[in-house]
Design an enzyme around this catalytic site. Structure first.
Site, short mmCIF file in Angstrom:
data_model
loop_
_atom_site.label_atom_id
_atom_site.label_comp_id
_atom_site.label_asym_id
_atom_site.label_seq_id
_atom_site.Cartn_x
_atom_site.Cartn_y
_atom_site.Cartn_z
CG ASN A 4 -0.28 -0.37 2.50
OD1 ASN A 4 0.29 -1.45 2.63
ND2 ASN A 4 -0.30 0.53 3.46
CB SER A 42 -11.10 -3.38 1.76
OG SER A 42 -11.85 -2.37 2.38
CG HIS A 68 -12.43 1.78 1.89
ND1 HIS A 68 -11.41 2.69 1.99
CD2 HIS A 68 -12.12 0.79 2.77
CE1 HIS A 68 -10.53 2.28 2.89
NE2 HIS A 68 -10.93 1.12 3.38
CB THR A 97 -28.52 -7.93 10.33
OG1 THR A 97 -29.33 -8.55 11.34
CG2 THR A 97 -29.38 -7.49 9.17
CB CYS A 101 -1.84 3.09 10.35
SG CYS A 101 -3.05 2.27 9.33
C1 LIG Z 1 -6.47 -0.29 3.37
C2 LIG Z 1 -5.74 -1.54 3.62
C3 LIG Z 1 -6.14 -2.45 4.61
C4 LIG Z 1 -7.29 -2.14 5.55
O1 LIG Z 1 -8.53 -2.21 4.91
P1 LIG Z 1 -9.80 -1.53 5.61
O2 LIG Z 1 -10.94 -1.93 4.74
O3 LIG Z 1 -9.55 -0.06 5.58
O4 LIG Z 1 -9.91 -2.09 6.98
C5 LIG Z 1 -5.44 -3.62 4.77
N1 LIG Z 1 -4.40 -3.91 3.96
C6 LIG Z 1 -3.99 -3.10 2.99
C7 LIG Z 1 -2.85 -3.49 2.12
C8 LIG Z 1 -4.64 -1.88 2.78
O5 LIG Z 1 -4.21 -1.06 1.82
#
Ligand SMILES: *Cc1c(COP(=O)(O)O)cnc(C)c1O
Length: 394
Positions: A152, A200, A202, A238, A326
């Site tokens: 990331n 994820s 988003h 749910t 973070c």
């Molecule tokens: C954003 C991210 C996460 C965390 O995902 P969330 O949906 O925000 O909890 C975990 N691992 C990587 C590599 C990410 O980029």
């Protein structure tokens, strides 16, 4: 809000308007509980199953191997903790890397306190795991290998196929945190021998607070949340129906646009990288030049403090990051950049710019100009830079 340039798509993305549109009826019209036997309950259940089918198809999995969660962090926690529990009493060693997201690293620290032994693999100067080093780390008691698909912060794409083959050869479970890769890179869990995979919504223009864990069929991974019968009893509660519908729509759009979007992002990313490296001296690109996510650029500017640069870019309406969300707020240098072997002061001066399909060349040009100005100004105020220049050969 004033106009701004958003270059922090690795942190999160804008929910696509068509995703929002797909979700809306599931708040106001089809609000039934997916467990209900009446019409609007059935409607919710069908929508959840439809999303599950779409998502399964995007990674070569079966729908019953997809478990919806509250996001990437939850999926990572589930995979690691449940895998450790599955082997409790028989095997107690897992292998991961030093450059994982904190959702993995902090879970590993928790597991270490519970008696699990963890090997954190080093990476090379480009942020890539060396498969031979992984193979050397394997012990008879290794039950899990967890290596992220793509990083990331620096975007480096790991040799997932080789890692999957090694895991298969030794009969070890293989988990990958594919939160950055899913929606950007093609993934097939069968071809890559992946047993567990986190994603994820988003991060691919879907809503926040919804993710999935792929769990290979027949794996007896324990439930993450105990309660009702949702998600085949493994993740009770749910269902987040609108979120899951949005995730399905986002996954579909991402799969359809992946190739063209990737190609155009790579063009723009390379343009950005070339301009920055050419026009701003004493700058390095972090991560591999080409083996990186299509939308990721990460630079270190010598003699510049990353946080200051970010604040000044923000004042110019440019949203960027120094690495992971973070770590911002703390002044610790990034654990990923330190793992590349960068000295503290260079790891401190990093800037991550992550593009989207909507990013334009004008925005990149504007951003490069601003970075040039700001880096110049900050270096002008830096005693280290002054000292450095004084010692340059004439
Ligand atoms: C954003 C991210 C996460 C965390 O995902 P969330 O949906 O925000 O909890 C975990 N691992 C990587 C590599 C990410 O980029």
């Amino acid at each position: 809000m004033d106009r701004f340039i958003y270059l922090d798509n690795a942190a999160t993305t804008k929910t696509s308007p068509t995703v929002v549109e797909a979700m809306l009826p599931y708040f106001s019209e089809y609000y039934g509980n997916a467990s209900g036997i009446y019409g609007i309950g059935v409607k919710s259940r069908e929508a959840v199953n439809h999303s599950r089918e779409i998502i399964a198809a995007t990674i070569g999995a079966r729908p019953e191997e997809i478990y919806f969660t509250a996001g990437g962090t939850e999926s990572d926690n589930w995979a690691l903790k449940a895998a450790a529990e599955l082997f409790r009493g028989s095997k107690n060693h897992l292998i991961t890397t030093r450059i994982e997201h904190h959702a993995i690293l902090h879970t590993c620290e928790y597991l270490e306190r519970a008696g699990i032994e963890v090997t954190y693999l080093n990476v090379d100067e480009n942020g890539l795991v060396r498969p031979e080093e992984l193979e050397r780390a394997i012990r008879p008691e290794t039950f899990l290998i967890s290596v992220m698909f793509a990083n990331n912060e620096i975007g480096s794409i790991q040799p997932i196929r080789e890692i999957g083959e090694i895991a298969k050869k030794y009969g070890i479970l293989f988990h990958t945190d594919a939160v950055q890769a899913y929606g950007q890179l093609p993934i097939n869990v069968e071809e890559l021998h992946i047993d567990l995979m986190s994603a994820s919504a988003h991060k691919l223009n879907g809503p926040k607070g919804v993710g999935f864990l792929y769990i290979r069929r027949n794996l007896r991974i324990r439930s993450f949340v105990h309660g009702g019968a949702q998600e085949r009893h493994r993740r009770a509660g749910t269902e987040n129906v609108p979120g899951i519908v949005g995730f399905g729509q986002a996954a579909k759009e991402a799969a359809e646009t992946m190739k063209a979007r990737g190609e155009s992002e790579i063009r723009l990313r390379d343009y950005l990288i070339d301009r920055v490296l050419k026009e701003i001296p004493y700058t390095r690109l972090n991560g591999h030049r080409t083996r990186r996510l299509p939308n990721n650029a990460n630079f270190s500017f010598q003699f510049v403090e990353g946080e200051t640069l970010l604040i000044m870019l923000d004042m110019e309406g440019i949203c960027a990051s120094s690495g992971s969300a973070c770590t911002s707020g703390s002044l610790d240098p990034s654990h990923v950049l330190l793992a590349l072997g960068l000295p503290d002061e260079i790891a401190h001066g990093s800037l991550r710019l992550t593009l989207s399909a909507e990013t334009t060349r004008e925005e990149i040009d504007m951003t490069v100009e601003k970075i040039k100005q700001i880096v110049g100004r900050l270096r002008g105020m830096s005693p280290q830079y002054e000292d450095f220049c004084r010692h340059l050969p004439a």
